[in-house]
Design a protein around this motif. Sequence first.
Motif, short mmCIF file in Angstrom:
data_model
loop_
_atom_site.label_atom_id
_atom_site.label_comp_id
_atom_site.label_asym_id
_atom_site.label_seq_id
_atom_site.Cartn_x
_atom_site.Cartn_y
_atom_site.Cartn_z
N VAL A 27 0.81 -1.23 0.00
CA VAL A 27 0.00 0.00 0.00
C VAL A 27 0.84 1.27 0.00
O VAL A 27 0.59 2.19 -0.80
N PHE A 31 1.91 3.90 -5.54
CA PHE A 31 2.04 5.03 -6.46
C PHE A 31 3.45 5.10 -7.04
O PHE A 31 3.63 5.27 -8.25
N LEU A 49 -5.10 3.98 -8.95
CA LEU A 49 -5.77 4.25 -7.67
C LEU A 49 -7.27 4.44 -7.87
O LEU A 49 -8.08 3.98 -7.05
N ALA A 103 -5.24 -4.10 -11.19
CA ALA A 103 -5.81 -3.26 -10.13
C ALA A 103 -7.31 -3.48 -10.00
O ALA A 103 -7.86 -3.48 -8.89
N GLU A 235 -4.37 10.59 2.11
CA GLU A 235 -3.39 10.49 1.03
C GLU A 235 -3.50 11.63 0.03
O GLU A 235 -2.79 11.63 -0.98
N SER A 236 -4.36 12.60 0.29
CA SER A 236 -4.51 13.70 -0.67
C SER A 236 -4.38 15.04 0.03
O SER A 236 -3.28 15.55 0.23
#
Length: 438
Positions: A27, A31, A49, A103, A235-236
């Motif tokens: 995880v 990216f 994602l 994915a 995560e943003s």
Amino acid sequence: MTTAMGAALRRIQLGNALSAFGNGFTVPFLFIYVSQVRDLGASTAGIVLATFAVAALVVLPFTGRVIDRRGPLPVAIAGTVSAAVGSMGLGLADSQSLVVAAAAALGAGIAVIQPSLATMIVWCSTPSTRSRAFAMQFFLNNLGLGVGGLLGGQLVDTSNPSSFVRLFAIESVMFLVLGAAIATVRLPKAPKVDDAMPTDGAAKGGLRTLLADRAMVQLCVLGFVMFFACYGQFESGLAAFAVEVTRISPATLGIALAANTAAIVLAQFVVLKLVERRRRSRVIALVGVIWTVAWVAAGISGLVPGAHGVATALLISTYALFGIGESMLAPTMAPLVADLAPARLVGQYNSAFALVKQLALAVGPAVGGLMAGGGMYVAYIVMLVVCSLGISGLALRMGRRLTPAQEIPPRVSAVRAKGGAVRGGEEAGRSERAKVSV
């Protein structure tokens, strides 16, 4: 709880912990793996994602009905196989089409596993043990993710793609271990949810029933705001705010994420004792207050750039406060979904709530990322403070629709019932109502 139910629950929890451990290996690095190691670019990594969320949104509307008609066990096993194939596929894929396809398989598998395991936990627990069962699941999930992430960081080498293949292979094997563990589970022939065994016509009309259930609809709205305002920002927007405004380094951001996991692991069972004695709607409302403080602390951290140590401490505190709130929700939200569900529709209620979660996790990062990209950090913090206060308001409003048995965990109701038998009078009446609710 019978010995057989306890053994089944332990196998479910062990398999779940090991799969979380495997998930932790990949995880934090997904990216970077797609964009840099496979040299497919940041846009492809973003598509990957997004594919997780899209795959979940596609399969979840059908998952609940299949669970209620066929039982959670075969659905969970199918999910583990799909997730294992997808994970290994990500490790081996070297083109955009293959990475996206892998994915999709991984995202669909994980999405199917979640409500299936939740339903199995409901079947293998009693109303009085359910909160602890879900708290244990959340604890083991976070512990597994944390340990897996730490070990994965030691094995990974961005200059060596084979090191990532090793990580994805570990994750794939752990999904298969989960499948093997739950395949040996013998679910009770008479689950502790009356009439919960699937029948040919039992799952019909589930969506209509759910939409007519005002308490469940309010819980879904509450869940969307909750996942949007917390999990959907890690995560943003929050990460961007921490780096761009608070000016902390990526390494310090990793420490903040570790503080979140540590708060969950350390606080889970201490918090559980407090949660079991409180009304569920008020527990959720308190989480909204805690998260409001967390977002205010994050905002203040961006206003004291000259005091870098203070700003860093405030930002780390934000992540820790989120962890404390999460540990309060684990033994509250999932058992409440189970208690709201008609016995024959437990799977569909669990899947509906999982669908709401996935919607929030898809919308949250998109909104946070857009606002961060536009430099709208003040509006960003204000929005999330309002959302957190909204959690408290929505929780208290939902509480008016909950029955006493849904509001207060049965373990506490039973204790109060015993006390009422001694004191008599008005308390005796409460005792009878508690016995009926249990």
